[in-house]
Design a protein around this motif. Structure first.
Motif, short mmCIF file in Angstrom:
data_model
loop_
_atom_site.label_atom_id
_atom_site.label_comp_id
_atom_site.label_asym_id
_atom_site.label_seq_id
_atom_site.Cartn_x
_atom_site.Cartn_y
_atom_site.Cartn_z
N VAL A 61 0.95 -1.11 0.02
CA VAL A 61 0.18 -0.12 -0.09
C VAL A 61 0.97 1.32 0.01
CG1 VAL A 61 -0.45 0.02 2.37
CG2 VAL A 61 -1.97 1.03 1.01
N GLU A 65 0.47 3.62 -3.34
CA GLU A 65 0.00 4.95 -2.99
C GLU A 65 0.85 6.03 -3.78
OE1 GLU A 65 -0.45 5.30 1.07
OE2 GLU A 65 -2.48 4.29 1.20
N SER A 69 -0.15 8.38 -7.12
CA SER A 69 -0.37 9.83 -7.22
C SER A 69 0.71 10.58 -7.96
CB SER A 69 0.19 10.38 -5.75
OG SER A 69 1.45 10.05 -5.42
N TRP A 146 -3.91 2.78 -8.86
CA TRP A 146 -4.83 3.51 -8.11
C TRP A 146 -6.07 2.07 -7.64
CZ3 TRP A 146 -10.26 2.56 -7.94
CH2 TRP A 146 -11.02 3.31 -7.00
N SER A 149 -3.31 0.24 -5.51
CA SER A 149 -3.31 0.74 -3.98
C SER A 149 -4.61 0.52 -3.20
CB SER A 149 -3.20 2.17 -4.36
OG SER A 149 -3.95 3.11 -4.62
N SER A 150 -5.75 0.50 -3.77
CA SER A 150 -6.92 0.48 -2.98
C SER A 150 -7.08 -0.92 -2.54
CB SER A 150 -8.30 0.57 -4.02
OG SER A 150 -8.40 -0.40 -5.13
N GLY A 153 -4.45 -1.23 0.29
CA GLY A 153 -4.98 -0.37 1.36
C GLY A 153 -6.17 -1.15 1.98
N ARG A 183 -5.70 8.56 2.93
CA ARG A 183 -4.20 8.16 2.40
C ARG A 183 -4.33 8.85 0.70
NH1 ARG A 183 -1.82 3.32 3.97
NH2 ARG A 183 -2.77 2.34 5.71
N THR A 184 -5.35 8.63 0.09
CA THR A 184 -5.32 8.97 -1.25
C THR A 184 -5.11 10.61 -1.22
OG1 THR A 184 -7.13 7.22 -1.87
CG2 THR A 184 -6.66 9.25 -3.46
N ASN A 187 -1.86 11.99 -0.64
CA ASN A 187 -0.76 11.87 -1.69
C ASN A 187 -1.05 12.83 -2.71
OD1 ASN A 187 1.25 9.51 -1.31
ND2 ASN A 187 -0.54 8.73 -0.51
#
Length: 227
Positions: A61, A65, A69, A146, A149-150, A153, A183-184, A187
């Protein structure tokens, strides 16, 4: 000059940043594993190996992330600079060039040169696709990172949920959690600040020899010029 030395010299920018990327990733892995083991020791748990940390949701994660970004930054910048300008900035097109510009200006179709990429001269869907390929690539990479990362996470969040004896949540439910959006946006905001700062500071400041800067003697009002 030997073939290897010439290759290194002509590709030193990508090779240099590729090496810095690998060194930074290795540093993150070592520091992250050390931090995790410090936390586990404080909780009375057994330490994990570096391999175990590298395959954990915590490492995944953190990496994803940052990657998503960065790709968001470039995707937005590629698309935004088609229509948005900043007077005096070398990061901007000239003020009169707003939009996708003409085929002649872009050397497309009958205006292509002999050394233009083949798909530029081909016309039809191939030229249309190639003329937007950079933005599509960065947009696609952003969506992929994305999504990654989701998922990472979500896995890390459920680990914490189970450790606190709470029920795990589904991926869709996690997308509505404050943890995910904290978190999103943490970044994203840093990337927007960096791009905006570069566009504005480059109006008034110079870096001799850099294509990201205007020539040292250029006027503050010169737009789109690079040195």
């Amino acid at each position: 000059m030997s073939g290897v030395r010439r290759f290194v010299r002509e590709n030193s920018l990508s090779l240099g940043f590729g090496l810095l990327f690998l060194l930074s990733l290795a540093g993150q892995a070592l520091a992250g594993a050390a931090q995790m083991n410090e936390d586990r020791q404080a909780e009375g748990l057994e330490p994990v190996s570096l391999v175990q940390y590298l395959t954990s949701s915590s490492f995944a994660v953190d990496v994803m992330e940052n990657w998503q970004s960065e790709y968001l930054q470039f995707a937005l910048y590629v698309f935004a600079t088609v229509w948005l300008v900043q007077r005096g900035s070398p990061e901007s097109k000239e003020l009169h060039a707003v939009g996708t510009e003409s085929d002649e200006e872009q050397r497309v179709g009958s205006h292509a040169r002999e050394d233009s990429p083949p798909w530029v001269r081909a016309g039809g869907w191939r030229t249309t696709l190639f003329s937007r390929s950079l933005g599509l690539l960065f947009g696609g990479l952003f969506l992929l990172t994305w999504a990654a990362s989701s998922v990472a996470g979500w896995a890390a969040y459920n680990v914490e949920q189970l450790q606190s004896h709470a029920d795990p949540v589904s991926w869709v439910a996690y997308l509505g959690e404050a943890d995910f959006w904290n978190r999103t946006f943490q970044n994203w905001q840093s990337e927007m600040l960096a791009v905006g700062s570069m566009a504005v500071f480059a109006v008034y400041l110079r870096q001799r020899g850099s294509p990201e800067s205007k020539p040292v003697g250029a006027s503050h009002h010169d737009t789109g010029a690079t040195g």
